[in-house]
Design an enzyme around this catalytic site. Structure first.
Site, PDB file in Angstrom:
ATOM      1  N   VAL A  44       0.837  -1.204   0.000  1.00  0.00           N
ATOM      2  CA  VAL A  44       0.000   0.000   0.000  1.00  0.00           C
ATOM      3  C   VAL A  44       0.871   1.252   0.000  1.00  0.00           C
ATOM      4  O   VAL A  44       0.617   2.207  -0.746  1.00  0.00           O
ATOM      5  CB  VAL A  44      -0.968  -0.020   1.203  1.00  0.00           C
ATOM      6  CG1 VAL A  44      -1.727   1.303   1.301  1.00  0.00           C
ATOM      7  CG2 VAL A  44      -1.949  -1.179   1.078  1.00  0.00           C
ATOM      8  N   CYS A  45       1.909   1.245   0.810  1.00  0.00           N
ATOM      9  CA  CYS A  45       2.788   2.412   0.893  1.00  0.00           C
ATOM     10  C   CYS A  45       3.530   2.652  -0.419  1.00  0.00           C
ATOM     11  O   CYS A  45       3.827   3.797  -0.775  1.00  0.00           O
ATOM     12  CB  CYS A  45       3.775   2.257   2.037  1.00  0.00           C
ATOM     13  SG  CYS A  45       2.987   2.265   3.669  1.00  0.00           S
ATOM     14  N   THR A  46       3.825   1.591  -1.154  1.00  0.00           N
ATOM     15  CA  THR A  46       4.474   1.755  -2.450  1.00  0.00           C
ATOM     16  C   THR A  46       3.594   2.605  -3.372  1.00  0.00           C
ATOM     17  O   THR A  46       4.084   3.515  -4.054  1.00  0.00           O
ATOM     18  CB  THR A  46       4.743   0.376  -3.082  1.00  0.00           C
ATOM     19  OG1 THR A  46       5.660  -0.350  -2.250  1.00  0.00           O
ATOM     20  CG2 THR A  46       5.340   0.509  -4.474  1.00  0.00           C
ATOM     21  N   LEU A  49       3.596   6.382  -2.032  1.00  0.00           N
ATOM     22  CA  LEU A  49       4.822   7.139  -2.293  1.00  0.00           C
ATOM     23  C   LEU A  49       4.907   7.559  -3.755  1.00  0.00           C
ATOM     24  O   LEU A  49       5.342   8.672  -4.067  1.00  0.00           O
ATOM     25  CB  LEU A  49       6.036   6.308  -1.885  1.00  0.00           C
ATOM     26  CG  LEU A  49       6.215   6.148  -0.373  1.00  0.00           C
ATOM     27  CD1 LEU A  49       7.101   4.952  -0.064  1.00  0.00           C
ATOM     28  CD2 LEU A  49       6.808   7.407   0.232  1.00  0.00           C
TER      29      LEU A  49
END
Length: 219
Positions: A44-46, A49
């Site tokens: 999810v963070c990929t 960002l």
């Protein structure tokens, strides 16, 4: 430490992908968005960002600096950036804080004091509370805190909308109603008396109730 809206954002020094920063000095006269991630190479963070890199110009238009943080060291962030570029089309074009000793995560209340002092060996689940958004004003006061679960991607278009509201209401004695967006009508702040409002808005206002005074957005 439990941080609340209106608190002074804690200052710190930290290593980032763009070198050592002193947070207060890095913010300067700008607004800032600090957004955190539980661990590098998380799915999810990929996506988050990459999207933040894509819309960075929208933050710059608003005099807002953006900075990410993950508990892993900066050399890991650099490797992660390659994956972000390949899968999302954009690599981070803003600093990413390395927090391998968990100092910043604890300072901002995202991890408890007893979490230890090493990121090594910790899983994303161990760090699941490290998924926050802090909006900080030029006065160093925290203006917004959002905390998300690991399974829900953040809506950074909403963060931009809130910043538009924060900047408008910082300069004018108004509030923004539900689902407000740039250009919509606003509400005269409750701290403004009718007498003072008449001086500022001689054309008057719509008032479905005496406490709801609606006017066009100030220029």
């Amino acid at each position: 430490m439990v941080l609340r809206i209106g608190d002074t954002a804690p200052d710190f020094e930290a290593d980032t992908t763009e070198g050592l920063i002193h947070f207060d000095e890095w913010i300067g006269n700008s607004w800032a968005v600090l957004f955190s991630h539980p661990k590098d190479f998380t799915p999810v963070c990929t996506t988050e960002l990459g999207y933040m890199a894509k819309i960075k110009p929208e933050f710059e238009k608003r005099n807002v600096k953006i900075i990410g943080i993950s508990v892993d060291p900066t050399d890991s962030h650099a490797k992660w950036a390659n994956d972000i570029k390949e899968t999302q089309g954009y690599a981070p074009n803003y600093p990413m804080i390395g927090d391998p000793e968990l100092k910043v995560s604890k300072l901002y209340g995202m991890l408890p004091a007893e979490a230890g002092d090493r990121s090594e060996g910790r899983t994303p689940t161990d760090n699941q509370t490290v998924r926050n958004v802090f909006v900080i004003g030029p006065d160093r006061k925290i203006k917004l805190i959002l905390t998300y679960p690991m399974t829900t991607g953040r809506n950074f278009d909403e963060v931009l909308r809130v910043i538009d509201s924060l900047q408008l209401t910082a300069n004018h004695k108004v509030a923004t109603p539900v689902n407000w967006k740039q250009g919509d009508d606003v509400i005269i702040a409750g701290s403004v008396s009718d007498e003072d409002a008449k001086k500022q808005y001689p054309q008057g206002w719509k008032a479905p109730r005496p406490y709801i005074r609606i006017v066009p957005q100030p220029p």
